[in-house]
Scaffold this motif. Structure first.
Motif, PDB file in Angstrom:
ATOM      1  N   VAL A 193       5.978 -28.586  -0.361  1.00 42.97           N
ATOM      2  CA  VAL A 193       7.397 -28.715  -0.686  1.00 42.97           C
ATOM      3  C   VAL A 193       7.865 -30.129  -0.386  1.00 42.97           C
ATOM      4  O   VAL A 193       7.657 -30.641   0.699  1.00 42.97           O
ATOM      5  CB  VAL A 193       8.240 -27.703   0.115  1.00 42.97           C
ATOM      6  CG1 VAL A 193       9.722 -27.971  -0.074  1.00 42.97           C
ATOM      7  CG2 VAL A 193       7.909 -26.287  -0.326  1.00 42.97           C
ATOM      8  N   ARG A 194       8.483 -30.750  -1.388  1.00 45.46           N
ATOM      9  CA  ARG A 194       8.997 -32.090  -1.205  1.00 45.46           C
ATOM     10  C   ARG A 194      10.460 -32.023  -0.813  1.00 45.46           C
ATOM     11  O   ARG A 194      11.121 -31.017  -1.018  1.00 45.46           O
ATOM     12  CB  ARG A 194       8.847 -32.882  -2.512  1.00 45.46           C
ATOM     13  CG  ARG A 194       7.394 -33.114  -2.883  1.00 45.46           C
ATOM     14  CD  ARG A 194       7.267 -33.842  -4.181  1.00 45.46           C
ATOM     15  NE  ARG A 194       7.588 -32.954  -5.304  1.00 45.46           N
ATOM     16  CZ  ARG A 194       7.373 -33.289  -6.565  1.00 45.46           C
ATOM     17  NH1 ARG A 194       6.882 -34.448  -6.867  1.00 45.46           N
ATOM     18  NH2 ARG A 194       7.675 -32.447  -7.540  1.00 45.46           N
ATOM     19  N   THR A 195      10.969 -33.132  -0.252  1.00 41.25           N
ATOM     20  CA  THR A 195      12.390 -33.164   0.082  1.00 41.25           C
ATOM     21  C   THR A 195      13.188 -33.219  -1.203  1.00 41.25           C
ATOM     22  O   THR A 195      12.693 -33.679  -2.240  1.00 41.25           O
ATOM     23  CB  THR A 195      12.724 -34.402   0.933  1.00 41.25           C
ATOM     24  OG1 THR A 195      12.438 -35.584   0.175  1.00 41.25           O
ATOM     25  CG2 THR A 195      11.907 -34.419   2.212  1.00 41.25           C
TER      26      THR A 195
ATOM     27  N   PRO B 182       5.914 -26.551  -8.379  1.00 38.07           N
ATOM     28  CA  PRO B 182       7.343 -26.254  -8.553  1.00 38.07           C
ATOM     29  C   PRO B 182       8.127 -26.326  -7.238  1.00 38.07           C
ATOM     30  O   PRO B 182       7.661 -25.863  -6.208  1.00 38.07           O
ATOM     31  CB  PRO B 182       7.331 -24.825  -9.100  1.00 38.07           C
ATOM     32  CG  PRO B 182       6.011 -24.684  -9.777  1.00 38.07           C
ATOM     33  CD  PRO B 182       5.056 -25.475  -8.927  1.00 38.07           C
ATOM     34  N   THR B 183       9.313 -26.921  -7.312  1.00 32.52           N
ATOM     35  CA  THR B 183      10.183 -26.985  -6.138  1.00 32.52           C
ATOM     36  C   THR B 183      11.401 -26.074  -6.317  1.00 32.52           C
ATOM     37  O   THR B 183      12.266 -26.024  -5.446  1.00 32.52           O
ATOM     38  CB  THR B 183      10.666 -28.427  -5.878  1.00 32.52           C
ATOM     39  OG1 THR B 183      11.327 -28.921  -7.058  1.00 32.52           O
ATOM     40  CG2 THR B 183       9.496 -29.338  -5.535  1.00 32.52           C
TER      41      THR B 183
ATOM     42  N   GLY C 253       5.494 -25.295 -16.199  1.00 31.61           N
ATOM     43  CA  GLY C 253       5.451 -26.413 -15.259  1.00 31.61           C
ATOM     44  C   GLY C 253       4.263 -26.308 -14.329  1.00 31.61           C
ATOM     45  O   GLY C 253       3.546 -27.282 -14.098  1.00 31.61           O
ATOM     46  N   GLY C 254       4.032 -25.101 -13.797  1.00 32.25           N
ATOM     47  CA  GLY C 254       2.888 -24.900 -12.921  1.00 32.25           C
ATOM     48  C   GLY C 254       1.570 -25.139 -13.629  1.00 32.25           C
ATOM     49  O   GLY C 254       0.643 -25.735 -13.076  1.00 32.25           O
ATOM     50  N   MET C 255       1.477 -24.702 -14.886  1.00 33.99           N
ATOM     51  CA  MET C 255       0.241 -24.860 -15.650  1.00 33.99           C
ATOM     52  C   MET C 255      -0.077 -26.325 -15.929  1.00 33.99           C
ATOM     53  O   MET C 255      -1.236 -26.745 -15.890  1.00 33.99           O
ATOM     54  CB  MET C 255       0.360 -24.094 -16.978  1.00 33.99           C
ATOM     55  CG  MET C 255      -0.868 -24.179 -17.868  1.00 33.99           C
ATOM     56  SD  MET C 255      -0.788 -23.012 -19.255  1.00 33.99           S
ATOM     57  CE  MET C 255       0.676 -23.587 -20.129  1.00 33.99           C
TER      58      MET C 255
ATOM     59  N   PRO D 115       8.963 -28.116 -12.611  1.00 35.81           N
ATOM     60  CA  PRO D 115       9.954 -27.678 -13.602  1.00 35.81           C
ATOM     61  C   PRO D 115      11.381 -28.114 -13.293  1.00 35.81           C
ATOM     62  O   PRO D 115      12.251 -28.041 -14.172  1.00 35.81           O
ATOM     63  CB  PRO D 115       9.818 -26.150 -13.596  1.00 35.81           C
ATOM     64  CG  PRO D 115       9.153 -25.818 -12.320  1.00 35.81           C
ATOM     65  CD  PRO D 115       8.276 -26.979 -11.984  1.00 35.81           C
ATOM     66  N   ALA D 116      11.639 -28.580 -12.076  1.00 38.44           N
ATOM     67  CA  ALA D 116      12.977 -29.100 -11.765  1.00 38.44           C
ATOM     68  C   ALA D 116      13.311 -30.270 -12.682  1.00 38.44           C
ATOM     69  O   ALA D 116      14.458 -30.441 -13.115  1.00 38.44           O
ATOM     70  CB  ALA D 116      13.056 -29.537 -10.300  1.00 38.44           C
TER      71      ALA D 116
END
Length: 200
Positions: free
Chosen positions: A45-47, A58-59, A87-89, A94-95
């Protein structure tokens, strides 16, 4: 006698170790699995303010994407799972796709996207099977999502264009006089989405 005491003590230690091992591998198993899952999730997880690269896991969740689309009254409402999974693929958060979608047409409410079902108003190219005006057109919003991710994966990323700052000058050329505003808008929306906000 001392040998007997030593042997008895050793047996006590082995017994305690066996009981402890049995307890650890049974009841707390669920807790250990949960801890492992949480640790692996935290590591990716990114900020919310990290908008340097579009690449990554994905976030935001599929459910949150649906919530955003419904909030705006988008004709694409209910398609969050497709956007999330594409997005995951393709290894693209996807954000960013959702932020592009918002900037281009307010999630399909305005402009050509309402008819083309396009996430990002992709210019029609020679030989493309379906176009409306100068933009590619799709049979569904999910098909439009997939084409957008494929475009970035095949045309942009191999050229080292992996950030909003490097993608948009090519995606929306300077002749349209909106590159700095476009870059800023997409970044701000990504930050808002990752923070759980429905609007910038």
């Amino acid at each position: 006698m001392s040998r007997f005491i030593n042997l008895f003590g050793l047996l006590l230690i082995i017994g305690a170790f066996t009981v402890g091992l049995a307890w650890y591998s049974s009841a707390p198993l669920v807790k250990r699995v949960k801890a492992s899952v949480n640790a692996s999730s935290d590591s990716v997880v990114r900020t919310s303010s990290d908008t340097a690269s579009i690449l990554g896991t994905p976030t935001i969740s599929a459910a949150f994407i649906d919530q955003v689309l419904a909030h705006y009254g988008s004709p694409a409402a209910g398609t969050g799972k497709a956007l999330y999974e594409d997005g995951g693929m393709y290894g693209i958060d996807p954000a960013f796709a959702l932020a592009f979608f918002w900037h281009e047409s307010k999630f399909g409410l305005y402009g050509a996207a309402h008819d083309t079902k396009s996430l990002g108003n992709i210019i029609c190219t020679s030989g493309y099977p379906s176009c409306i005006g100068r933009f590619r057109a799709y049979s569904s919003w999910a098909a439009g999502y997939l084409d957008w991710f494929r475009l970035l994966k095949s045309e942009y990323i191999p050229r080292g264009l992996t950030t909003v700052d490097t993608i948009i000058p090519v995606y929306a050329p300077g002749s349209e006089n909106n590159v700095p505003a476009y870059v800023s808008a997409v970044k701000q929306m990504v930050v808002a989405l990752r923070s759980g906000h429905l609007e910038v």
